[in-house]
Write a protein that holds these residues in place. Structure first.
Motif, PDB file in Angstrom:
ATOM      1  N   SER A   9      46.176  41.929  38.585  1.00 33.07           N
ATOM      2  CA  SER A   9      45.859  40.509  38.679  1.00 33.07           C
ATOM      3  C   SER A   9      46.659  39.753  37.632  1.00 33.07           C
ATOM      4  O   SER A   9      47.302  40.350  36.769  1.00 33.07           O
ATOM      5  CB  SER A   9      44.355  40.266  38.466  1.00 33.07           C
ATOM      6  N   SER A  10      46.594  38.452  37.677  1.00 25.82           N
ATOM      7  CA  SER A  10      47.303  37.631  36.679  1.00 25.82           C
ATOM      8  C   SER A  10      46.398  37.281  35.502  1.00 25.82           C
ATOM      9  O   SER A  10      46.804  36.557  34.609  1.00 25.82           O
ATOM     10  CB  SER A  10      47.812  36.348  37.348  1.00 25.82           C
ATOM     11  N   ASP A  43      43.345  40.765  42.271  1.00 21.86           N
ATOM     12  CA  ASP A  43      43.128  39.340  42.499  1.00 21.86           C
ATOM     13  C   ASP A  43      42.145  39.129  43.660  1.00 21.86           C
ATOM     14  O   ASP A  43      41.721  40.091  44.323  1.00 21.86           O
ATOM     15  CB  ASP A  43      44.455  38.625  42.757  1.00 21.86           C
ATOM     16  N   CYS A 101      37.330  42.495  40.021  1.00 19.24           N
ATOM     17  CA  CYS A 101      38.002  41.228  40.309  1.00 19.24           C
ATOM     18  C   CYS A 101      37.656  40.240  39.193  1.00 19.24           C
ATOM     19  O   CYS A 101      36.563  39.667  39.170  1.00 19.24           O
ATOM     20  CB  CYS A 101      37.570  40.683  41.668  1.00 19.24           C
ATOM     21  N   ALA A 103      38.601  37.220  38.546  1.00 19.30           N
ATOM     22  CA  ALA A 103      38.344  35.834  38.942  1.00 19.30           C
ATOM     23  C   ALA A 103      36.879  35.653  39.318  1.00 19.30           C
ATOM     24  O   ALA A 103      36.254  34.645  38.964  1.00 19.30           O
ATOM     25  CB  ALA A 103      39.257  35.434  40.102  1.00 19.30           C
TER      26      ALA A 103
END
Length: 165
Positions: A9-10, A43, A101, A103
């Motif tokens: 992920s970022s 993500d 995850c 986010a």
């Protein structure tokens, strides 16, 4: 313990601390010290795809656990492995994969009123318990799993407080 963390992920997640809590939890549960665990950080689209494919649910979730079928000499706490003279007993136990995850974890942490790191630690612990066969589909299972999860996280916080001195 071997804990491999891959962040696709970022969002930075503090891989060293995630590895530390995973190692702590596995140690507290008496899991074979040669056990191997993989943690994948993804993500939202990737998690949504996994959640739909494996759980039949739409949208992303916070954590998924994919246990390996063979959990030799590791297992649930309090359950002794069968006595064996098998030469493979010294081989590392492949516990499985946890997928997180960040986010989703960020929004859940805000809603719960605690830090993103605390949420990731809770989700990592939760995922490990799933790998070891714990579940929360029935009220009794839920009490057992969430009670153990809370106890592990409390001990982790106490341990990290002591080490910070």
């Amino acid at each position: 313990m071997s804990v491999e963390i891959t962040n696709e992920s970022s969002i930075p997640v503090g891989e060293v601390r995630l590895s530390a809590i995973a190692t702590f939890v596995l140690g507290e549960l008496g899991i074979n010290p040669q056990a191997e665990l993989s943690v994948l950080i993804v993500d939202v689209p990737h998690m949504a795809s996994l959640n739909e494919r494996w759980m039949g649910e739409e949208g992303p979730t916070d954590v998924l656990a994919f246990p390996m079928d063979e959990l030799a000499p590791a297992g649930r706490p309090g359950v002794s492995p069968a006595d064996s003279t098998d030469e493979d007993d010294d081989d590392p136990a492949l516990l499985g994969d946890i997928v997180l995850c960040p986010a989703v974890a960020i929004s859940q942490a805000a809603a719960a009123g605690h830090s993103f790191e605390d949420e990731l630690h809770m989700l990592t612990t939760h995922g490990i318990l799933h790998l070891l066969g714990y579940d929360h589909m029935e009220p009794e299972e839920e009490r057992e799993m969430f009670g153990l999860q809370a106890s592990l996280l409390k001990r982790w916080r106490q341990e990290t407080e002591r080490s910070r001195g």
